[in-house]
Scaffold this active site. Structure first.
Site, PDB file in Angstrom:
ATOM      1  N   GLY A 102     -40.544  11.235 -17.699  1.00  0.00           N
ATOM      2  CA  GLY A 102     -41.853  11.297 -17.026  1.00  0.00           C
ATOM      3  C   GLY A 102     -42.203  10.012 -16.310  1.00  0.00           C
ATOM      4  N   PRO A 103     -42.830  10.094 -15.134  1.00  0.00           N
ATOM      5  CA  PRO A 103     -43.283  11.272 -14.392  1.00  0.00           C
ATOM      6  C   PRO A 103     -42.210  11.932 -13.514  1.00  0.00           C
ATOM      7  CG  PRO A 103     -44.031   9.278 -13.290  1.00  0.00           C
ATOM      8  CD  PRO A 103     -43.310   8.836 -14.537  1.00  0.00           C
ATOM      9  N   GLY A 104     -40.984  11.393 -13.492  1.00  0.00           N
ATOM     10  CA  GLY A 104     -39.914  12.176 -12.866  1.00  0.00           C
ATOM     11  C   GLY A 104     -39.321  11.618 -11.587  1.00  0.00           C
TER      12      GLY A 104
ATOM     13  N   LYS B 240     -37.135   9.099 -11.050  1.00  0.00           N
ATOM     14  CA  LYS B 240     -35.680   8.921 -11.126  1.00  0.00           C
ATOM     15  C   LYS B 240     -35.008  10.251 -11.419  1.00  0.00           C
ATOM     16  CE  LYS B 240     -36.108   4.122 -12.546  1.00  0.00           C
ATOM     17  NZ  LYS B 240     -37.534   4.168 -12.970  1.00  0.00           N
TER      18      LYS B 240
ATOM     19  N   GLU C 161     -38.902  14.588 -21.946  1.00  0.00           N
ATOM     20  CA  GLU C 161     -40.147  13.813 -21.888  1.00  0.00           C
ATOM     21  C   GLU C 161     -41.013  14.186 -23.079  1.00  0.00           C
ATOM     22  OE1 GLU C 161     -41.632  11.222 -20.270  1.00  0.00           O
ATOM     23  OE2 GLU C 161     -43.326  11.671 -21.584  1.00  0.00           O
TER      24      GLU C 161
ATOM     25  N   ASP D 218     -39.489  14.770 -28.439  1.00  0.00           N
ATOM     26  CA  ASP D 218     -39.064  13.406 -28.756  1.00  0.00           C
ATOM     27  C   ASP D 218     -37.544  13.328 -28.585  1.00  0.00           C
ATOM     28  OD1 ASP D 218     -38.361  11.030 -29.887  1.00  0.00           O
ATOM     29  OD2 ASP D 218     -39.567  11.293 -31.706  1.00  0.00           O
TER      30      ASP D 218
ATOM     31  N   CYS E 290     -38.823  -1.454 -16.519  1.00  0.00           N
ATOM     32  CA  CYS E 290     -39.548  -2.117 -15.429  1.00  0.00           C
ATOM     33  C   CYS E 290     -40.205  -3.356 -16.019  1.00  0.00           C
ATOM     34  CB  CYS E 290     -40.538  -1.188 -14.735  1.00  0.00           C
ATOM     35  SG  CYS E 290     -41.833  -0.562 -15.782  1.00  0.00           S
TER      36      CYS E 290
HETATM   37  C1  LIG Z   1     -40.695   4.114 -18.123  1.00  0.00           C
HETATM   38  S1  LIG Z   1     -41.222   5.742 -18.248  1.00  0.00           S
HETATM   39  C2  LIG Z   1     -39.981   6.627 -17.370  1.00  0.00           C
HETATM   40  C3  LIG Z   1     -40.186   6.658 -15.867  1.00  0.00           C
HETATM   41  C4  LIG Z   1     -39.300   7.691 -15.201  1.00  0.00           C
HETATM   42  N1  LIG Z   1     -37.895   7.471 -15.473  1.00  0.00           N
HETATM   43  C5  LIG Z   1     -39.488   7.743 -13.698  1.00  0.00           C
HETATM   44  O1  LIG Z   1     -38.704   7.161 -12.957  1.00  0.00           O
HETATM   45  O2  LIG Z   1     -40.450   8.389 -13.265  1.00  0.00           O
HETATM   46  C6  LIG Z   1     -40.858   6.143 -19.915  1.00  0.00           C
HETATM   47  C7  LIG Z   1     -41.201   7.574 -20.299  1.00  0.00           C
HETATM   48  O3  LIG Z   1     -40.656   7.820 -21.580  1.00  0.00           O
HETATM   49  C8  LIG Z   1     -41.529   8.683 -22.299  1.00  0.00           C
HETATM   50  N2  LIG Z   1     -41.192   8.557 -23.730  1.00  0.00           N
HETATM   51  C9  LIG Z   1     -41.619   7.621 -24.610  1.00  0.00           C
HETATM   52  N3  LIG Z   1     -41.062   7.822 -25.824  1.00  0.00           N
HETATM   53  C10 LIG Z   1     -40.273   8.916 -25.698  1.00  0.00           C
HETATM   54  C11 LIG Z   1     -39.450   9.640 -26.600  1.00  0.00           C
HETATM   55  N4  LIG Z   1     -39.344   9.264 -27.893  1.00  0.00           N
HETATM   56  N5  LIG Z   1     -38.803  10.732 -26.148  1.00  0.00           N
HETATM   57  C12 LIG Z   1     -38.908  11.121 -24.861  1.00  0.00           C
HETATM   58  N6  LIG Z   1     -39.676  10.477 -23.956  1.00  0.00           N
HETATM   59  C13 LIG Z   1     -40.353   9.388 -24.370  1.00  0.00           C
HETATM   60  C14 LIG Z   1     -42.882   8.187 -21.906  1.00  0.00           C
HETATM   61  O4  LIG Z   1     -43.870   9.161 -22.126  1.00  0.00           O
HETATM   62  C15 LIG Z   1     -42.682   7.863 -20.421  1.00  0.00           C
HETATM   63  O5  LIG Z   1     -43.024   8.963 -19.630  1.00  0.00           O
END
Ligand SMILES: C[S@@+](CC[C@H](N)C(=O)[O-])C[C@H]1O[C@@H](n2cnc3c(N)ncnc32)[C@H](O)[C@@H]1O
Length: 461
Positions: free
Chosen positions: A280-282, A284, A303, A329, A398
């Site tokens: 999320g938010p998607g 990449k 996500e 998760d 990031c």
């Molecule tokens: C840095 S963001 C990712 C950004 C995304 N790759 C993009 O380019 O749009 C990290 C994401 O990991 C999710 N997240 C956190 N812990 C998680 C878990 N245990 N399992 C799956 N997703 C998780 C968060 O809700 C967040 O949306």
């Protein structure tokens, strides 16, 4: 009262009192005050700029209030910060900055505080510009000189908490030990400038996207690093036709480079099952889905949060191929057969994206790190367990913080991974020096991208 200053004041109050995220509430505040065009741009510069520069403004205000700013009521302090910002960082005439702030205090804080606000702001004006003030604070012993205590000085001069100053300094030195505190100052100052808008071509070639934008009269140019990037200026990107249809997306060029670094890395054997563990938010995920679809494969995007998973679904909808979004998760969900390429874009402090989140530096705490780094380690372990022997994992954040980057990937060998050098990525003109040490580090002040980190790891057989 003029609506732009009222709107900016409301944003500051909402960030302070309701813990609001500026980016989320600001469009609503602008709408309520019917601000658009140049008025909206002025209000945004005032509101976001004041949030970013709060540290320096407070140091100056503290010297202008006899009992210090700790004695000033929070709403009054926010009004004064807006006044200082207009005087020192915007082209507002001094008398206009003072008079409108006094009017704001009368209208929104307390009639009786107007005289105080007037006196304080006149002291600020008498002290000269920000550079003159910093010199005076050093001369008066209120602020250490740069060569005496660099982090304490830069914390005020660049308006960041000192722990972030130190973190950036250590991360800059990791790829080039000759970097100085002045370089760190440049890196921090870049957090105070708004980012340009960059688009990513998703379902059409970049040149077609560029031509369509130029046809519409949009000022657009190819990006510097990613073969998919187009930079646009002075537009609301959501209103552009290619963005509205999903043919293009809004995505920082650094994020594009990170996703391409995984998509383009050399890999032997099958290459059709790709996984994005934190999607999320998607942004990449959409890029990866397009790339794997061209190879006849599909992406699984995981996500944790349902509302963010919904954003991933929308981003993937226009992309060719059958891709899956798993809500749950990543640490506890069975994802089936092993994958060929896995992205772990881990939750992090976001210190590399401070230019996009004006209040975030004041909200983040160094104490957030242990919980985040523990999660990052577990996610990296999960990624290495989910990839086939010989397959690739890209670990990204990031944030440049060493605890969230090099220290996490140092675990790779123990987890069955081998760190690869990211010195070449087809389709990406990697900036010189950005991959010194093997991992990729992008910086706003050097590359005009968000601050991004990426390390490529191969699962050992
Ligand atoms: C840095 S963001 C990712 C950004 C995304 N790759 C993009 O380019 O749009 C990290 C994401 O990991 C999710 N997240 C956190 N812990 C998680 C878990 N245990 N399992 C799956 N997703 C998780 C968060 O809700 C967040 O949306």
């Amino acid at each position: 009262m003029d609506p732009a200053r009222l709107a900016a004041f409301e944003l500051l109050r909402s960030v302070a009192e309701d813990d609001a995220y500026a980016n989320l509430v600001w469009p609503r505040i602008l709408g309520r005050h019917r601000l658009d065009g140049r008025d909206a741009a002025f209000a945004t510069e005032l509101a976001y700029g004041t949030l970013r520069w709060r540290g320096r403004h407070d140091a100056i205000l503290d010297a202008c209030v006899d009992r210090g700013i700790a004695s000033v009521q929070p709403a009054l302090l926010d009004a004064l910060r807006l006044g200082v910002h207009q005087v020192q960082a915007m082209r507002v005439a001094e008398h206009a900055a003072v008079d409108t702030t006094v009017a704001l205090v009368r209208a929104r804080v307390h009639d009786g505080a107007a005289g105080f606000a007037n006196a304080v702001l006149r002291r600020v004006v008498r002290g000269g510009d920000a550079q003159a003030w910093l010199a005076a604070l050093v001369a008066e012993g209120r602020l250490p000189a740069l060569d005496v205590d660099p982090p304490a000085h830069l914390a005020v001069a660049t308006s960041h908490p000192a722990w972030i100053v130190r973190a950036d300094h250590e991360a800059l030195a990791a790829s080039d030990p000759s970097r100085t505190w002045e370089d760190t100052g440049d890196a921090l100052l870049a957090d105070n400038r708004a980012a340009a808008v960059t688009l990513v071509a998703r379902t059409l070639p970049r040149d077609e996207l560029l031509a369509a934008l130029l046809d519409e009269g949009i000022d657009a140019a190819p990006g510097r690093w990613s073969r998919l990037a187009v930079r646009v200026s002075a537009v609301e990107p959501g209103r552009l036709a290619p963005v509205a249809t999903g043919a293009a997306g809004v995505q920082d060029e650094g994020s594009q480079v990170v996703a391409l670094a995984l998509a383009e890395a050399a890999l032997d054997g099958p290459d059709t099952r790709w996984l994005d563990l934190c999607a999320g938010p998607g942004g990449k995920a959409a890029l990866l889905a397009g790339e794997v679809a061209r190879r006849g494969g599909s992406l699984t995007a995981v996500e944790l949060h349902p509302h963010r998973a919904e954003l991933v679904r929308s981003a993937l909808r226009p992309i060719r191929g059958r891709h899956e979004v798993v809500v749950g998760d990543a640490l506890a969900t069975d994802l089936g057969e092993p994958f060929d390429r896995v992205l772990v874009d881990a939750p992090c402090t976001g210190l590399g994206a401070l230019r996009r989140r004006p209040e975030s530096r004041w909200r983040r705490r160094r104490e957030d790190l242990p919980e985040l780094t523990a999660l990052q380690r577990r996610l990296l372990a999960r990624a290495l367990a989910a990839v086939r022997p010989g397959g690739l994992v890209l670990y990204a954040t990031c944030s440049p913080h060493l605890a969230e980057t090099d220290a996490v990937v140092a675990e790779a060998a123990r987890l069955g991974g081998q760190l690869l050098a990211l010195d070449e990525v087809p389709g990406v003109s990697l900036p010189e020096g950005a991959t010194a040490g093997g991992a990729l580090r992008l910086w706003p002040h050097l590359h005009d991208t968000d601050g991004m980190y990426a390390a490529l790891i191969r699962r050992t057989p």
